[in-house]
Design a protein around this motif. Structure first.
Motif, PDB file in Angstrom:
ATOM      1  N   CYS A  76       0.782  -1.068  -0.201  1.00 32.88           N
ATOM      2  CA  CYS A  76       0.081  -0.069   0.506  1.00 32.88           C
ATOM      3  C   CYS A  76       1.182   1.264   0.495  1.00 32.88           C
ATOM      4  CB  CYS A  76      -0.579   0.003   0.862  1.00 32.88           C
ATOM      5  SG  CYS A  76      -2.481   1.675   1.843  1.00 32.88           S
ATOM      6  N   ARG A 104      -0.242   4.049  -0.172  1.00 33.28           N
ATOM      7  CA  ARG A 104      -0.272   5.331   0.168  1.00 33.28           C
ATOM      8  C   ARG A 104       0.006   5.460   1.525  1.00 33.28           C
ATOM      9  NH1 ARG A 104      -2.358   9.340  -2.504  1.00 33.28           N
ATOM     10  NH2 ARG A 104      -2.611  10.514  -0.309  1.00 33.28           N
ATOM     11  N   ALA A 144      -2.595   3.651   3.650  1.00 32.16           N
ATOM     12  CA  ALA A 144      -3.769   4.243   4.017  1.00 32.16           C
ATOM     13  C   ALA A 144      -4.256   2.730   4.630  1.00 32.16           C
ATOM     14  CB  ALA A 144      -4.904   3.711   2.954  1.00 32.16           C
ATOM     15  N   LEU A 145      -3.601   1.340   4.336  1.00 31.97           N
ATOM     16  CA  LEU A 145      -3.576   0.113   5.192  1.00 31.97           C
ATOM     17  C   LEU A 145      -2.166   0.513   6.448  1.00 31.97           C
ATOM     18  CD1 LEU A 145      -3.938  -2.716   3.590  1.00 31.97           C
ATOM     19  CD2 LEU A 145      -5.113  -2.066   4.542  1.00 31.97           C
ATOM     20  N   VAL A 151      -7.755   0.944   7.590  1.00 30.58           N
ATOM     21  CA  VAL A 151      -7.862   1.294   6.698  1.00 30.58           C
ATOM     22  C   VAL A 151      -8.154   2.549   7.257  1.00 30.58           C
ATOM     23  CG1 VAL A 151      -8.360   1.961   4.118  1.00 30.58           C
ATOM     24  CG2 VAL A 151      -8.132  -0.789   5.159  1.00 30.58           C
ATOM     25  N   CYS A 157      -7.280   6.454   1.020  1.00 26.70           N
ATOM     26  CA  CYS A 157      -6.907   4.996   0.023  1.00 26.70           C
ATOM     27  C   CYS A 157      -7.224   6.163  -1.309  1.00 26.70           C
ATOM     28  CB  CYS A 157      -7.871   4.209   0.456  1.00 26.70           C
ATOM     29  SG  CYS A 157      -8.547   2.841  -0.733  1.00 26.70           S
ATOM     30  N   LEU A 158      -6.107   4.968  -2.043  1.00 25.81           N
ATOM     31  CA  LEU A 158      -6.451   5.656  -3.703  1.00 25.81           C
ATOM     32  C   LEU A 158      -8.143   5.035  -4.487  1.00 25.81           C
ATOM     33  CD1 LEU A 158      -2.905   4.961  -5.278  1.00 25.81           C
ATOM     34  CD2 LEU A 158      -4.025   6.804  -5.039  1.00 25.81           C
ATOM     35  N   CYS A 196      -7.868   0.704  -6.957  1.00 31.66           N
ATOM     36  CA  CYS A 196      -7.082   0.723  -6.757  1.00 31.66           C
ATOM     37  C   CYS A 196      -6.933  -1.165  -6.901  1.00 31.66           C
ATOM     38  CB  CYS A 196      -6.158   0.963  -5.741  1.00 31.66           C
ATOM     39  SG  CYS A 196      -4.398   0.844  -4.792  1.00 31.66           S
ATOM     40  N   ASP A 232      -3.676  -2.220  -5.224  1.00 27.50           N
ATOM     41  CA  ASP A 232      -2.679  -2.863  -4.831  1.00 27.50           C
ATOM     42  C   ASP A 232      -2.659  -4.282  -3.378  1.00 27.50           C
ATOM     43  OD1 ASP A 232      -0.888  -2.036  -6.875  1.00 27.50           O
ATOM     44  OD2 ASP A 232      -0.967   0.536  -5.769  1.00 27.50           O
ATOM     45  N   CYS A 233      -3.672  -3.435  -2.481  1.00 26.22           N
ATOM     46  CA  CYS A 233      -3.012  -4.741  -1.419  1.00 26.22           C
ATOM     47  C   CYS A 233      -3.746  -6.201  -2.070  1.00 26.22           C
ATOM     48  CB  CYS A 233      -3.886  -3.995  -0.370  1.00 26.22           C
ATOM     49  SG  CYS A 233      -5.564  -3.278  -0.287  1.00 26.22           S
TER      50      CYS A 233
HETATM   51  S1  SF4 Z   1      -6.722   0.321  -2.527  1.00 18.53           S
HETATM   52 FE1  SF4 Z   1      -4.850   0.659  -2.585  1.00 18.53          FE
HETATM   53  S2  SF4 Z   1      -4.508   2.649  -1.379  1.00 18.53           S
HETATM   54 FE2  SF4 Z   1      -6.721   1.418  -0.574  1.00 18.53          FE
HETATM   55  S3  SF4 Z   1      -5.698   0.476   1.372  1.00 18.53           S
HETATM   56 FE3  SF4 Z   1      -5.906  -1.000  -0.816  1.00 18.53          FE
HETATM   57  S4  SF4 Z   1      -3.358  -0.979  -1.582  1.00 18.53           S
HETATM   58 FE4  SF4 Z   1      -3.363   1.105  -0.450  1.00 18.53          FE
END
Ligand code: SF4
Ligand code: B12
Ligand code: SF4
Length: 309
Positions: free
Chosen positions: A198, A200, A202-203, A209, A214-215, A243, A245-246
């Motif tokens: 993550c 950002r 955000a996690l 979260v 969060c993106l 997003c 990524d996570c």
């Molecule tokens: S969706 Fe993206 S920004 Fe949001 S918590 Fe997951 S990795 Fe982080």
């Protein structure tokens, strides 16, 4: 039909309609529960950002009988969207959940069929309401209570049978069902891949979260006039909508079921939606091209802003 027959019928229909799994839970108010505690904590810490709808109707969120008087059961369905995010040749990334038709309609259309089945087969007419991401319902919490999976450190409902890339669909009904007595223990172990992925932060801790960072919030929900000077995607690519990524970092992806075709119907088209496309398209063309797509929620101006910052 008795409760067992009704539940067997629902399970058969769910499988026939392509859901990866379904479960049910007896309705009890969530007020005073751990789920309510986590929800109120997130609100008090300001993690909901400008998503004011999360701050309203908290009483309904904690008590489904306020959405349907006399409701006895929550039935939870997993709709697989599978797949990976896509990127254009100039590095604009679209989240895997947004590559097809708007999931709210796709899922609800199937849930209505199951709700009709319940109404027709209960002896006395039973009432049901269907939801997917469309009302104050604690969807992940009910999925856990229905025995469908566990909450991962990235906050996702993860199904040991069907992985991580699943939408949640809900039927709240006055029908009573044979509630299974099963809970799925958390199976993250020592893994921290989602937290590491993550960008950002955000996690910010396992299972926590800060949605305002969060993106997914930044690219879809955040009001246009909110300046975000800190946005730093990597130089080669940029999340334009959502997003992953996570989610993509998670080893439970290997249990994903193939996504429904409706959820990837715009994939080819989106692959061609590069920077040039977004600079040229008019508002009317956007509404025409994206009328059935999740991207409609963000709107053209927001997508352009996502690209420019
Ligand atoms: S969706 Fe993206 S920004 Fe949001 S918590 Fe997951 S990795 Fe982080
Ligand atoms: C607001 C919202 C967002 C916000 C905030 C997300 C968040 N994490 O809070 C934003 C815009 C950031 C967002 C992003 C995404 N979202 Co969203 N979102 C919602 C929505 C409308 C409400 C969620 C909410 O109430 N959040 C507040 C937090 C505090 O509650 P919660 O996430 O439900 O978490 C509870 C459970 O985890 C529960 N819990 C139960 N048992 C246990 C056990 C333990 C140990 C723990 C810790 C917690 C726990 O406690 C928490 C609080 O009660 C739901 C639909 C709905 N009505 O539920 C969809 C929903 C959660 N989103 C969904 C999706 C697909 C996404 C994205 C993947 C989209 C994307 N690719 O960009 C990302 C994922 C980001 C992430 N890591 O969670 C799916 C998730 C499906 C799944 N398998 O989990 C949902 C369920 C919609 C749907 N019907 O399919 N989302
Ligand atoms: S990436 Fe690892 S820690 Fe995160 S949810 Fe998946 S298994 Fe759990």
């Amino acid at each position: 039909m008795d409760q067992e027959e009704l539940w067997n019928g629902i399970r058969t229909m769910s499988a026939d309609l392509g859901f990866a799994d379904c479960g049910c839970a007896q309705i009890v108010p969530l007020s005073g529960s751990a789920e309510e505690g986590r929800y109120l904590e997130a609100e008090q810490m300001g993690h909901f950002g400008k998503m004011d709808y999360l701050k309203r109707n908290v009483d309904k969120r904690m008590d489904p009988t306020l959405l349907l008087p006399g409701a006895k059961s929550v039935i939870v369905f997993l709709a697989p969207f599978g797949g990976k995010s896509i990127a254009t040749e100039d590095g604009l990334k679209y989240s895997s959940y947004a590559l097809g038709n708007d999931y709210h309609k796709v899922i609800k259309d199937k849930l209505y069929l199951i709700a009709s089945f319940i109404g027709e087969n209960c002896g006395q007419r039973k009432m049901s309401r269907v939801f997917t991401d469309s009302a104050p319902v604690m969807e992940r919490a009910w999925a856990v209570r229905s025995g469908l999976g566990f909450i991962g450190k990235n906050n996702f409902l993860i199904s040991p049978k069907a992985g991580i890339k699943n939408f949640i669909g809900i039927i709240i009904t006055t029908a009573e069902l044979p509630y299974p007595d099963k809970t799925v223990e958390n199976r993250c172990g020592q893994c921290t891949r989602c937290l590491d992925a993550c960008s950002r932060k955000a996690l910010y801790a396992p299972f926590r979260v800060d949605a305002s960072k969060c993106l997914s919030y930044k690219t879809i929900e955040e009001p246009l006039d909110e300046a975000d000077k800190e946005r730093t995607d990597n130089l080669d690519s940029k999340w334009i909508f959502g997003c992953d990524d996570c989610a993509d970092a998670c080893p439970w992806n290997r249990f994903n079921k193939p996504g429904w075709p409706e959820f990837s119907s715009n994939k080819k088209f989106l692959e061609s939606c590069n920077r040039d496309f977004w600079s040229r398209i008019t508002e009317d063309e956007f509404l025409q091209n994206f009328k059935d797509s999740p991207l409609l929620r963000a709107g053209l101006a927001k997508i352009r802003k996502n690209i420019s910052r």
